[in-house]
Every structure is written in C-alpha cells, then in structure tokens.
Design an enzyme around this catalytic site. Structure first.
Site, PDB file in Angstrom:
ATOM      1  N   HIS A  51       0.915  -1.161   0.009  1.00 50.24           N
ATOM      2  CA  HIS A  51      -0.023   0.112   0.041  1.00 50.24           C
ATOM      3  C   HIS A  51       0.798   1.178   0.059  1.00 50.24           C
ATOM      4  O   HIS A  51       0.596   2.296  -0.637  1.00 50.24           O
ATOM      5  CB  HIS A  51      -0.997   0.037   1.256  1.00 50.24           C
ATOM      6  CG  HIS A  51      -1.733   1.381   1.480  1.00 50.24           C
ATOM      7  ND1 HIS A  51      -2.893   1.756   0.909  1.00 50.24           N
ATOM      8  CD2 HIS A  51      -1.265   2.549   2.137  1.00 50.24           C
ATOM      9  CE1 HIS A  51      -3.250   2.726   1.142  1.00 50.24           C
ATOM     10  NE2 HIS A  51      -2.593   3.497   1.966  1.00 50.24           N
ATOM     11  N   GLU A  52       1.925   1.257   0.829  1.00 51.33           N
ATOM     12  CA  GLU A  52       2.830   2.543   0.713  1.00 51.33           C
ATOM     13  C   GLU A  52       3.674   2.526  -0.274  1.00 51.33           C
ATOM     14  O   GLU A  52       3.729   3.636  -0.804  1.00 51.33           O
ATOM     15  CB  GLU A  52       4.004   2.405   2.154  1.00 51.33           C
ATOM     16  CG  GLU A  52       2.995   2.246   3.221  1.00 51.33           C
ATOM     17  CD  GLU A  52       2.050   3.284   3.545  1.00 51.33           C
ATOM     18  OE1 GLU A  52       2.380   4.656   3.002  1.00 51.33           O
ATOM     19  OE2 GLU A  52       1.146   3.178   4.511  1.00 51.33           O
ATOM     20  N   HIS A  74       1.782   4.608  -2.983  1.00 53.22           N
ATOM     21  CA  HIS A  74       1.790   6.010  -2.830  1.00 53.22           C
ATOM     22  C   HIS A  74       2.964   6.393  -3.480  1.00 53.22           C
ATOM     23  O   HIS A  74       2.944   7.463  -3.931  1.00 53.22           O
ATOM     24  CB  HIS A  74       1.900   6.432  -1.287  1.00 53.22           C
ATOM     25  CG  HIS A  74       0.727   6.288  -0.615  1.00 53.22           C
ATOM     26  ND1 HIS A  74      -0.436   6.885  -1.143  1.00 53.22           N
ATOM     27  CD2 HIS A  74       0.123   5.673   0.612  1.00 53.22           C
ATOM     28  CE1 HIS A  74      -1.457   6.677  -0.191  1.00 53.22           C
ATOM     29  NE2 HIS A  74      -0.983   6.166   0.781  1.00 53.22           N
ATOM     30  N   HIS A 113       3.178   9.141  -6.527  1.00 50.30           N
ATOM     31  CA  HIS A 113       4.035  10.369  -6.668  1.00 50.30           C
ATOM     32  C   HIS A 113       4.848  10.229  -7.810  1.00 50.30           C
ATOM     33  O   HIS A 113       5.171  11.408  -8.577  1.00 50.30           O
ATOM     34  CB  HIS A 113       5.059  10.287  -5.492  1.00 50.30           C
ATOM     35  CG  HIS A 113       6.214  11.405  -5.320  1.00 50.30           C
ATOM     36  ND1 HIS A 113       5.796  12.780  -5.128  1.00 50.30           N
ATOM     37  CD2 HIS A 113       7.626  11.385  -5.776  1.00 50.30           C
ATOM     38  CE1 HIS A 113       7.126  13.234  -5.190  1.00 50.30           C
ATOM     39  NE2 HIS A 113       8.058  12.651  -5.635  1.00 50.30           N
TER      40      HIS A 113
END
Length: 233
Positions: A101-102, A105, A109
């Site tokens: 999940h991270e 991100h 980006h």
C-alpha cells in the site's frame, strides 16, 4: 453564546462512535492477518522492494521505523517508503499488503497522480487550519459582543474548518487508489495466492475506513461550527 458551543457537541457523537467502530475493525483485521504467514514466505520489505523495482522505482529506498506496527508512510520529500519494524521484517499477510500500500503512494508520486498533488498542496493550509480554527472561533465568540471584529474571526475559523474537510475529502481517493494499486500489483507480480489476496483485501478495506471516519469527523466538526453560527444569528 457558549450554550450553543456546548450543545452543538451532540453532532460529534455519531462520528465518534463510528470512529471507535472503525478503529476496532482495523485492529481486529490486523491482529488476524498479522498472525497468518503469507503463501510466498516473503517479508513486507521484500514485497515492497519487488513492487518498487517492477515499477522502475529502484531509487526509492525503504527505511525501517521503531514504533507502532501501523505507523507506515511514504515520504515524498525524501522519496522513501518507511515501514515499522513489524511490517518490514515479518512475512505475514498483513505485512505484505500494508507494505505494498505504501509503495502504491510512491507510484502515485512518480506518476504525478493528480489527487496526490492536490493533497500535498493542501498540507500546509490544513496544518494551519487545524491549529487555529477553534481559537479563532472562540475569539470570535468572545469579541462579538464588544467589537465588529468578532464576526471576522469567527468566519475565518469557519473557513479553516472547510479547508480541513476538503483535505480529508481529497485524502480518501488517494488512499483508496493506493490500496487498489497494491492489490492489483500483488496479484500481477505473484506476491500472493488467492487466500492471501482475500486477507489483504480485508486488511486494506478496514484501513480505508479510517479515512472515511476522519472525513466524517471533520464534516461533523464543520456542521457543529455552522450550528454555533446559527445560534449566534
């Protein structure tokens, strides 16, 4: 005037109850799937590194943090994925999906995902708004009986609450998209089997509800302020 301030707190009660239910749900899901080893026997770090490399993000490093197991985040300033020691080193179903999940991100980006850019732009405004909204409102209430500036301070406090609600509104699709990217790529990269995937979906769905709860709490706070405003008019 202060009677409306205290009586209006009742609108926060449903949001508070909802938040407690959501927190219990994420803790239960995490507790369940942190005790289940994933089928591939890989750690959160290994899953995150595989997903980063598969997306051409070899330059993104992964740091290990001390602290709460659910304290994990991607830092766009240093372009790093930061995982708690439990998520980083364990080979559980929960560790893999949270780590991925991270990474979701990080991919947002790297691809200039529009809602992320909007959320990042709102961060300094939101930090200011969260710290000053209630002081401005209370100052407005106190000064309203003696000076015309009371209404000005009160209205600025309302605008601060609107900014906080907007931030949470933008954050929700960002988090949902990161989870969607994680689930898609975990399957595509063969990081999970069907059982792992089902468990991962439950963990990430429960985690997503924490952002729904945050939005509900912010919206309830705004409604409360508007009720106070109505009681003053």
């Amino acid at each position: 005037m202060f009677g409306g301030y205290y009586s209006s707190m009742i609108v926060l009660i449903p949001a508070m109850i909802f938040t407690m239910i959501v927190q219990a749900r994420i803790k239960r899901a995490f507790s369940t799937y942190t005790d289940i080893e994933n089928s591939k026997g890989i750690t959160g770090f290994e899953a995150a590194r595989t997903m980063l490399d598969a997306n051409g993000l070899q330059q993104v490093s992964i740091n290990v943090l001390n602290g709460d197991a659910l304290t994990n985040y991607y830092d766009p300033r240093s372009n790093t994925v930061n995982l708690s020691s439990e998520i980083y080193s364990q080979d559980s179903v929960a560790s893999v999906c949270i780590a991925c999940h991270e990474v979701g991100h990080a991919i947002q980006h790297a691809t200039s995902y529009a809602p992320v850019k909007m959320r990042n732009a709102l961060v300094p405004v939101t930090n200011f708004a969260q710290n000053t909204s209630w002081p401005l409102i209370l100052l407005g209430i106190v000064l309203s009986s003696t000076t015309e500036y009371g209404n000005m301070f009160f209205n600025i406090g309302i605008f601060c609450f609107v900014a906080v609600v907007l931030f949470h509104l933008v954050t929700l699709p960002v988090e949902l998209n990161a989870s969607s990217r994680a689930l898609q790529q975990m399957k595509a990269l063969n990081l999970v089997d069907d059982s792992d995937y089902a468990g991962s979906k439950r963990v990430l769905s429960a985690a997503a509800m924490t952002y729904v709860a945050a939005l509900a709490t912010a919206a309830a706070a705004l409604i409360r302020v508007l009720l106070i405003r109505g009681n003053r008019d």
